[in-house]
Design a protein around this motif. Structure first.
Motif, PDB file in Angstrom:
ATOM      1  N   GLU A  46       0.836  -1.198   0.000  1.00  0.00           N
ATOM      2  CA  GLU A  46       0.000   0.000   0.000  1.00  0.00           C
ATOM      3  C   GLU A  46       0.871   1.248   0.000  1.00  0.00           C
ATOM      4  O   GLU A  46       1.904   1.293   0.664  1.00  0.00           O
ATOM      5  N   ARG A  57      -4.854   6.765  -1.213  1.00  0.00           N
ATOM      6  CA  ARG A  57      -4.292   5.463  -0.859  1.00  0.00           C
ATOM      7  C   ARG A  57      -4.429   4.509  -2.046  1.00  0.00           C
ATOM      8  O   ARG A  57      -5.523   4.305  -2.565  1.00  0.00           O
ATOM      9  N   GLN A  59      -3.562   0.627  -3.690  1.00  0.00           N
ATOM     10  CA  GLN A  59      -3.348  -0.770  -3.339  1.00  0.00           C
ATOM     11  C   GLN A  59      -3.106  -1.575  -4.611  1.00  0.00           C
ATOM     12  O   GLN A  59      -3.214  -1.026  -5.717  1.00  0.00           O
TER      13      GLN A  59
END
Length: 88
Positions: A46, A57, A59
């Motif tokens: 991440e 964010r 991922q």
């Protein structure tokens, strides 16, 4: 996005240099900029990018894009991060 599709996209968009980048868990970088444009695919872990006081964010499977000389900060997740980045 899948890795092979990402590599094809980079080639179409003129990114000639591709680098695999890894950062350790919990590390971070304060505001900084790079002289190159960057487009990256998160492979593992991440990454939180801070650009213009907005945190995003990312991922696995996510793609992020930074313009050349764009000031940003980076925070790496509890398992670190590994991403494939094209630079131009």
């Amino acid at each position: 996005m899948e890795r092979d599709d990402f590599i094809e996209m980079l080639a179409r968009e003129g990114f000639q240099t591709t680098v695999l980048v890894e950062h350790e868990a919990g590390a971070s970088l304060d505001d900084h900029a790079h002289a190159f444009e960057a487009k990256a695919l998160i492979l593992e872990g991440e990454l939180t990018l801070g650009v213009d006081n907005i945190d995003t964010r990312d991922q696995p499977g996510d793609v992020f894009h930074l313009r050349a000389n764009e000031t940003h900060s980076e925070r790496y997740g509890p398992e670190g991060v590994c991403y494939l980045v094209g630079r131009k």
